[in-house]
Design a protein around this motif. Structure first.
Motif, PDB file in Angstrom:
ATOM      1  N   PRO A  41       0.578  -1.534  -0.287  1.00 26.03           N
ATOM      2  CA  PRO A  41      -0.178  -0.328  -0.372  1.00 26.03           C
ATOM      3  C   PRO A  41       1.059   0.898   0.194  1.00 26.03           C
ATOM      4  O   PRO A  41       2.165   1.141   0.835  1.00 26.03           O
ATOM      5  CB  PRO A  41      -1.008  -0.040   1.518  1.00 26.03           C
ATOM      6  N   THR A  42       0.932   2.063  -0.627  1.00 27.11           N
ATOM      7  CA  THR A  42       0.802   3.481  -0.568  1.00 27.11           C
ATOM      8  C   THR A  42       1.827   4.115   1.068  1.00 27.11           C
ATOM      9  O   THR A  42       2.719   5.019   0.614  1.00 27.11           O
ATOM     10  CB  THR A  42      -0.388   4.818  -1.240  1.00 27.11           C
ATOM     11  N   ASP A  43       0.719   3.363   1.914  1.00 30.69           N
ATOM     12  CA  ASP A  43       1.255   4.366   3.106  1.00 30.69           C
ATOM     13  C   ASP A  43       2.557   3.494   3.439  1.00 30.69           C
ATOM     14  O   ASP A  43       3.037   4.304   4.454  1.00 30.69           O
ATOM     15  CB  ASP A  43       0.520   4.078   4.354  1.00 30.69           C
ATOM     16  N   ARG A  44       3.181   3.096   2.926  1.00 32.28           N
ATOM     17  CA  ARG A  44       4.203   1.550   2.933  1.00 32.28           C
ATOM     18  C   ARG A  44       5.594   1.959   1.898  1.00 32.28           C
ATOM     19  O   ARG A  44       6.537   1.697   1.890  1.00 32.28           O
ATOM     20  CB  ARG A  44       4.126   0.312   3.289  1.00 32.28           C
ATOM     21  N   PHE A  45       5.231   2.881   1.021  1.00 32.57           N
ATOM     22  CA  PHE A  45       6.182   2.920  -0.402  1.00 32.57           C
ATOM     23  C   PHE A  45       7.327   3.289   0.738  1.00 32.57           C
ATOM     24  O   PHE A  45       7.305   3.856   1.357  1.00 32.57           O
ATOM     25  CB  PHE A  45       5.535   4.222  -0.879  1.00 32.57           C
ATOM     26  N   GLY A  46       8.510   2.082  -0.175  1.00 33.11           N
ATOM     27  CA  GLY A  46      10.102   2.498   0.108  1.00 33.11           C
ATOM     28  C   GLY A  46      10.314   2.223  -0.322  1.00 33.11           C
ATOM     29  O   GLY A  46      10.511   1.382  -0.667  1.00 33.11           O
TER      30      GLY A  46
END
Length: 254
Positions: free
Chosen positions: A237-242
């Motif tokens: 998910p985008t909130d875990r992008f890294g």
């Protein structure tokens, strides 16, 4: 006054019509599929994380992008890389193999546009010729150098070693002790969630079986040829992008 002439008539071109438009769409679609196949084969491929073995860095159902150029032209996995690889020998139980995608998703999976979960993901701890052992003061040791893995593995009250497996190994300081030399053409991998990762250390044979040359013991080591590539980024998910980076602790190993 002369009749107005549309642009297509002035240029000598006739309107495409339905058939012309259909041919154009087919050409675009085929080109897109071919590009996707090339990208999947040579550049990058999407996967999802099927288990908790790489927590806290990778969570269940994270979508990751695996890049392949790092291992081109004789390049091989390096210590600290997080890699995706095919099952080297019954590491995945029947209930851990996800159902194959169906319908349109199956088509997308074939060309690398839909994440698949029928592989494993672990961190490379040792490469060919390395001696990997557990544990010195609670740390995994590679070629005599204890690893400081506190920045990326799941915290433990006892040690940085693996989950327990009755493979004839000894116990030292609350950790399950073992020692192994990585064969040529293979790598030794471990999950970051050491209490819940059936990895190379879990599949090791007893020291006696290793020394006897038992071929069954080779399944503890992953063939480099089974490695798909290196995890480069978590994109969903985008909130875990890294981005995934190689930890500095591995740079100290000779």
């Amino acid at each position: 006054m002369g009749a107005e002439v549309d642009a297509s008539a002035r240029s000598g071109r006739r309107p495409k019509g339905f058939l012309g438009s259909l041919v154009e769409i087919v050409i675009i679609a085929v080109t897109a599929i071919l590009l996707a196949v090339v990208i999947k084969t040579f550049l990058a491929q999407a996967f999802y994380i099927p288990s908790e073995s790489m927590r806290p860095g990778l969570e269940v159902n994270d979508r990751v992008l695996v890049e392949k150029p790092s291992y081109w032209m004789g390049g091989t996995p390096e210590r600290g890389d997080v890699v995706v690889f095919a099952d080297p020998g019954d590491w995945l139980s029947a209930d851990e193999v996800p159902p194959a995608p169906t319908g349109f998703r199956a088509v997308l999976a074939k060309v690398g546009l839909y994440p698949t979960g029928d592989h494993l993901v672990k961190r490379v701890i040792g490469v060919a010729g390395d001696t990997v052992e557990c544990c010195e003061s609670g740390h995994v040791v590679v070629n005599g150098t204890p690893l400081d893995e506190s920045a990326f593995i799941a915290s433990s009250d006892t040690c940085d070693g693996p989950m327990t497996q009755d493979n004839g190994s000894y116990v030292e300081g609350g950790c399950r002790g073992w020692k192994a030399v990585v064969p040529e053409g293979r790598i030794f991998v471990m999950g970051d969630n050491r209490a819940n990762s059936a990895d190379s250390s879990f599949h090791l044979c007893s020291p006696e079986r290793q020394e006897s040359g038992d071929k069954a013991c080779s399944s503890a080591f992953v063939p480099v040829s089974d490695v798909v590539g290196r995890v480069a980024v978590v994109f969903w998910p985008t909130d875990r992008f890294g981005f995934e980076h190689r930890p500095e602790t591995f740079e100290a190993i000779d």
